[in-house]
Design an enzyme around this catalytic site. Sequence first.
Site, PDB file in Angstrom:
ATOM      1  N   GLU A 253      50.173  45.359  39.288  1.00 15.49           N
ATOM      2  CA  GLU A 253      49.692  46.202  39.953  1.00 15.49           C
ATOM      3  C   GLU A 253      50.442  47.714  39.281  1.00 15.49           C
ATOM      4  O   GLU A 253      51.373  47.856  40.351  1.00 15.49           O
ATOM      5  CB  GLU A 253      48.867  46.103  41.434  1.00 15.49           C
ATOM      6  CG  GLU A 253      48.322  47.676  42.049  1.00 15.49           C
ATOM      7  CD  GLU A 253      47.381  47.543  42.814  1.00 15.49           C
ATOM      8  OE1 GLU A 253      46.940  48.320  43.578  1.00 15.49           O
ATOM      9  OE2 GLU A 253      47.019  46.363  43.970  1.00 15.49           O
TER      10      GLU A 253
ATOM     11  N   LYS B  89      41.997  46.574  43.858  1.00 14.49           N
ATOM     12  CA  LYS B  89      41.274  45.852  45.090  1.00 14.49           C
ATOM     13  C   LYS B  89      39.172  44.871  44.681  1.00 14.49           C
ATOM     14  O   LYS B  89      39.084  45.621  43.687  1.00 14.49           O
ATOM     15  CB  LYS B  89      40.078  46.898  46.070  1.00 14.49           C
ATOM     16  CG  LYS B  89      41.779  47.597  46.672  1.00 14.49           C
ATOM     17  CD  LYS B  89      41.691  45.981  47.706  1.00 14.49           C
ATOM     18  CE  LYS B  89      42.582  46.772  49.100  1.00 14.49           C
ATOM     19  NZ  LYS B  89      43.340  45.426  48.591  1.00 14.49           N
TER      20      LYS B  89
END
Length: 426
Positions: free
Chosen positions: A228, A244
Site C-alpha cells: 500500500e 480497504k
Amino acid sequence: MAEAIFEVHSELFLSKALQWSKGFEHVCLFQSNGFSNQYSQVDCLMAIDAAEVFTSKAGQSTFERLEQFKSWFPDQWIPGFLSYDLKNELEDLQTQFPNRTGFPDAYFFVPKIILQFKSNSLHIQAEDPSAVYQAILNSENLNRAFQYSGDIKSRMTREDYFHAFDQIKGHIQRGDIYEANLCQEFFDDDAKIENPEALFNKLNEISPTPFACFFKVKQSYILSASPERFLAKRGNTLISQPIKGTSARGKDEIEDEMLKNKLANNPKEIAENVMIVDLVRNDLTRSAVPGTVKVTEKLGLYTFKHVHQLISTISCEKNPTMTDCEVIENTFPAGSMTGAPKISAMQLCDRYETSRRGVYSGAIGYFSPDGNFDLNVVIRTLIYNAETHYLSFHTGGAITMDAEAESEYAECLIKGAAIRSALNSF
C-alpha cells in the site's frame, strides 16, 4: 557524490550487495518487485551508510524539524520511517503501552552510497563508485539460509479480540464513528534471527509487493512486504492509494475467480473502501489547490500472491505554499489504518487495542533528489530488535456496521500468513 554506471546481473549483484551491506549500521532497500504504474519511480534502490541522521520522538515538532533536516541536503536521497505514534504529536491522543521494539518515532538518514538497479545496469552514487562496485563484486553472495528460533504469541486472545470488536461495534451503532481499524500484535520476546537479510528475501519471495522494504539501523530491522502507498508526490501532484477490502486467494483458478468476484461485489468491503476514500479526500483537501482533489480510480481490484485487494487512488494538485512535511503531517497517519472520523477512531483504537503500534501503521519511504517523495503504509511487516531479541508484527482490519467478528478475525490471520510462512521456512 560521484556517479557511475555498470553493467551487472541485477539479481546476483543485489545478493552480493546485501552481503556486503552487513558491514554497515545503516541500510535501506526498496523493491517494487515488477509492479509499476504511472506513479512509479523506484524499481530497486539501496541506500548504505549514513552521513547524517535525523531522529525524533512524538512531541518534538517532528515534521517541522524533518523539513528543516531535508532542506540541508537538497539533491539527496533521504530514506526513513515515521511511527504511527506520531499521531500523539498531531492530535490530543496518547499511547498507554510501552515501546517494546525500542524504535524511535521518526528516523531518516542521508546515505553515503546509493545503488539504483535499472534492468541490468547499476547506477552507483558514492565518493568512489568504482571502489564500491569492486568491493561488492568481490563479496560473496548472500547466504540464503537463515534461522529463527522462538515462539510467536498473540498479545490479544481470540476472546479479547471478539470483546474489543463488540465494543467498537457498539460505538458504531451509537453513531460515535463509522469505521475503526482494530489491530492486534503477534510477538516473540525472546527471538533470535540469524541472517535477517535472507529472511527479508524469503518474505519478499513468498509475498512480493510494490512497496517492499528492508530497513536496518544498527541492530534494529524492519522487513516489510507492504502493498500500500500512503502518499507520494510527483512534480506538483499528490497521490494516495488506500487499500480497504481483502480476500484470500483461491486453491485453483475457478475458486480464485469466484473470490475475486465476491470481493468486487461485497457491499461491506465496498463500504469500507468508500469511507476511507472520503477520509483521504478530506485529508488531501488541507494540502491541495482548491478544487483539484479527485478520485482517479475507484475500487480497483488488484491481485497479489496471497490476497486480492480493493485499491482506490485519490490525487490532487499540491498547494505551492505548503512544504512536503506539512503535506505529510496533514494526512498522517494513513486513513486506511485508523477509521472514520479519523480522530475518534484513533481514540477508540487506543482504548481497545492491547499494544503500541509503533512503526506498524506508520510509513516508510524516501525523499528523492528531484523533489519527489514516496511513503508506504507499514503493513505486512516484521519488526525485529536483535539487541533485545524482541520480534513483532501486527495485523488488523476495518470494523463497520456490517462487519462480522469471525470473518474479521480470520482476515487478520490471513494478513499475517506470509510472515508466519517466512519465519517457519528456514
